[in-house]
Design a protein around this motif. Structure first.
Motif, PDB file in Angstrom:
ATOM      1  N   ASN A  79      -9.508 -27.438 -32.720  1.00 46.02           N
ATOM      2  CA  ASN A  79      -8.951 -28.758 -32.941  1.00 46.02           C
ATOM      3  C   ASN A  79      -7.798 -28.665 -33.932  1.00 46.02           C
ATOM      4  N   LEU A  80      -7.181 -29.795 -34.228  1.00 42.89           N
ATOM      5  CA  LEU A  80      -5.955 -29.783 -35.028  1.00 42.89           C
ATOM      6  C   LEU A  80      -6.187 -29.441 -36.488  1.00 42.89           C
ATOM      7  N   THR A  81      -7.423 -29.433 -36.945  1.00 42.08           N
ATOM      8  CA  THR A  81      -7.690 -29.075 -38.333  1.00 42.08           C
ATOM      9  C   THR A  81      -7.707 -27.571 -38.511  1.00 42.08           C
ATOM     10  N   GLY A  82      -7.682 -26.834 -37.401  1.00 42.58           N
ATOM     11  CA  GLY A  82      -7.731 -25.386 -37.486  1.00 42.58           C
ATOM     12  C   GLY A  82      -9.145 -24.854 -37.543  1.00 42.58           C
ATOM     13  N   LYS A  83     -10.130 -25.726 -37.381  1.00 41.62           N
ATOM     14  CA  LYS A  83     -11.521 -25.286 -37.378  1.00 41.62           C
ATOM     15  C   LYS A  83     -12.052 -25.325 -35.956  1.00 41.62           C
ATOM     16  N   PHE A  84     -12.983 -24.431 -35.659  1.00 46.51           N
ATOM     17  CA  PHE A  84     -13.534 -24.394 -34.316  1.00 46.51           C
ATOM     18  C   PHE A  84     -14.611 -25.456 -34.145  1.00 46.51           C
ATOM     19  N   SER A  85     -14.572 -26.136 -33.029  1.00 54.22           N
ATOM     20  CA  SER A  85     -15.636 -27.061 -32.680  1.00 54.22           C
ATOM     21  C   SER A  85     -16.267 -26.562 -31.398  1.00 54.22           C
ATOM     22  N   VAL A  86     -17.567 -26.735 -31.290  1.00 54.58           N
ATOM     23  CA  VAL A  86     -18.281 -26.172 -30.148  1.00 54.58           C
ATOM     24  C   VAL A  86     -17.916 -26.903 -28.867  1.00 54.58           C
ATOM     25  N   ILE A  87     -17.620 -26.168 -27.844  1.00 54.29           N
ATOM     26  CA  ILE A  87     -17.429 -26.742 -26.515  1.00 54.29           C
ATOM     27  C   ILE A  87     -18.116 -25.809 -25.534  1.00 54.29           C
ATOM     28  N   SER A  88     -18.929 -26.333 -24.664  1.00 57.57           N
ATOM     29  CA  SER A  88     -19.734 -25.478 -23.809  1.00 57.57           C
ATOM     30  C   SER A  88     -18.950 -25.024 -22.585  1.00 57.57           C
ATOM     31  N   HIS A  89     -19.419 -23.956 -21.977  1.00 58.98           N
ATOM     32  CA  HIS A  89     -18.859 -23.483 -20.726  1.00 58.98           C
ATOM     33  C   HIS A  89     -18.975 -24.583 -19.677  1.00 58.98           C
ATOM     34  N   PHE A  90     -20.023 -25.403 -19.760  1.00 59.38           N
ATOM     35  CA  PHE A  90     -20.221 -26.517 -18.839  1.00 59.38           C
ATOM     36  C   PHE A  90     -19.040 -27.485 -18.885  1.00 59.38           C
ATOM     37  N   ASP A  91     -18.634 -27.891 -20.093  1.00 58.99           N
ATOM     38  CA  ASP A  91     -17.507 -28.814 -20.236  1.00 58.99           C
ATOM     39  C   ASP A  91     -16.221 -28.198 -19.683  1.00 58.99           C
ATOM     40  N   TYR A  92     -16.045 -26.911 -19.964  1.00 58.59           N
ATOM     41  CA  TYR A  92     -14.845 -26.239 -19.492  1.00 58.59           C
ATOM     42  C   TYR A  92     -14.790 -26.202 -17.964  1.00 58.59           C
ATOM     43  N   GLN A  93     -15.910 -25.844 -17.341  1.00 55.85           N
ATOM     44  CA  GLN A  93     -15.947 -25.780 -15.884  1.00 55.85           C
ATOM     45  C   GLN A  93     -15.734 -27.156 -15.266  1.00 55.85           C
ATOM     46  N   ALA A  94     -16.286 -28.191 -15.889  1.00 57.62           N
ATOM     47  CA  ALA A  94     -16.075 -29.551 -15.387  1.00 57.62           C
ATOM     48  C   ALA A  94     -14.584 -29.883 -15.386  1.00 57.62           C
ATOM     49  N   LYS A  95     -13.935 -29.621 -16.492  1.00 59.71           N
ATOM     50  CA  LYS A  95     -12.504 -29.924 -16.615  1.00 59.71           C
ATOM     51  C   LYS A  95     -11.685 -29.114 -15.629  1.00 59.71           C
ATOM     52  N   LYS A  96     -12.005 -27.824 -15.488  1.00 57.31           N
ATOM     53  CA  LYS A  96     -11.257 -26.961 -14.582  1.00 57.31           C
ATOM     54  C   LYS A  96     -11.337 -27.457 -13.146  1.00 57.31           C
ATOM     55  N   GLN A  97     -12.469 -28.083 -12.782  1.00 55.14           N
ATOM     56  CA  GLN A  97     -12.664 -28.524 -11.402  1.00 55.14           C
ATOM     57  C   GLN A  97     -12.318 -29.999 -11.213  1.00 55.14           C
ATOM     58  N   GLY A  98     -11.723 -30.606 -12.243  1.00 47.74           N
ATOM     59  CA  GLY A  98     -11.248 -31.972 -12.106  1.00 47.74           C
ATOM     60  C   GLY A  98     -12.279 -33.044 -12.355  1.00 47.74           C
ATOM     61  N   TYR A  99     -13.371 -32.680 -13.043  1.00 45.99           N
ATOM     62  CA  TYR A  99     -14.421 -33.643 -13.341  1.00 45.99           C
ATOM     63  C   TYR A  99     -14.523 -33.889 -14.846  1.00 45.99           C
ATOM     64  N   LYS A 100     -15.289 -34.890 -15.192  1.00 47.45           N
ATOM     65  CA  LYS A 100     -15.663 -35.123 -16.584  1.00 47.45           C
ATOM     66  C   LYS A 100     -17.127 -34.737 -16.745  1.00 47.45           C
TER      67      LYS A 100
END
Length: 246
Positions: A79-100
């Protein structure tokens, strides 16, 4: 990420992560060379190398000799603070395939550790208690996986199950004050014969699914969850990249 990130390094980090998102790059695809990134951002190559070291540590990128930076895994995002925030592989795959991606907690309870094997994996006694959570995961309104999660009750004074509909690992990190360090996973193909799973995923009997079993550890190597997921394979592409180091 370490807090010792300079403004220029953060500029590089944001540039790389935004580039991956804007170009919709997949794991293994080339990003750019450090020399080119330095020229584009008008910073030194040392700055780029120090910035990418943070991304390398988190597995977001990897280097290929004479080729440059390539996209790694997406277990974490910046994120913009320069700190890592957790995001799952599930969220990434959803976004990659055009879903939420979204989640729904179907049930939650406190139970004794169900077996000696699970007690051993979670480093607990059989007399200890765990939170048992069942979550259904969606791409838009399509159910794509169901999770059966056990979380040691002794890690928390209190537990807000509704937070698991936002981010499981983010919530665990928040209330323990410790970062999630690693996940050990086993994946296999199974034919499901369970009415609850069939109804939840809207599938017929003996549908082939991916079964994922994993144990997740905090930065001090404390196990913080055991999870078993049943996943519709068409929504969970798996890609392995094997590179021989010469």
């Amino acid at each position: 990420m370490s807090g010792n990130v300079t403004t220029k390094q953060l500029k590089v980090i944001n540039y790389i992560t935004n580039l991956i998102e804007e170009k919709n790059l997949s794991a293994g695809e080339k990003i750019d060379t450090e020399v080119n990134i330095a020229k584009i951002l008008d910073v030194t190559r040392t700055t780029v190398r120090e910035a990418t070291r943070h991304l390398l540590d988190e597995g977001l990128v990897y280097r290929v000799r004479k080729s440059g930076l390539h996209v790694g895994s997406f277990e974490r995002n910046i994120n913009l603070t320069g700190k890592f925030s957790v995001i799952s592989h599930f969220d990434y795959q959803a976004k990659k395939q055009g879903y939420k991606g979204s989640r729904k907690v179907l049930s939650a309870s406190i139970i004794p550790v169900p077996s000696e094997e699970l007690a051993s994996l979670l480093k607990l006694k059989r007399s200890d208690f765990v939170y048992k959570i069942v979550r259904l995961m969606f791409f838009d309104d399509i159910p794509v996986s169901i999770e059966f999660t056990l979380i040691p009750a002794n890690l928390f004074d209190q537990f807000e199950f509704s937070q698991l509909e936002i981010s499981k690992f983010g919530y665990i990190e928040e209330i323990t004050g410790k970062k999630v360090k690693k996940r050990i996973q086993n994946i296999m193909a199974v034919n499901v014969d369970d009415e609850n799973i069939e109804d939840s995923l809207n599938i017929v009997k003996n549908t082939a699914l991916l079964k994922l079993e994993e144990v997740t550890y905090l930065e001090d190597d404390t196990p913080c969850e055991h999870n078993t997921s049943f996943i519709k394979a068409e929504y969970h592409p798996i890609q392995n990249i094997i590179e021989r180091r010469l």
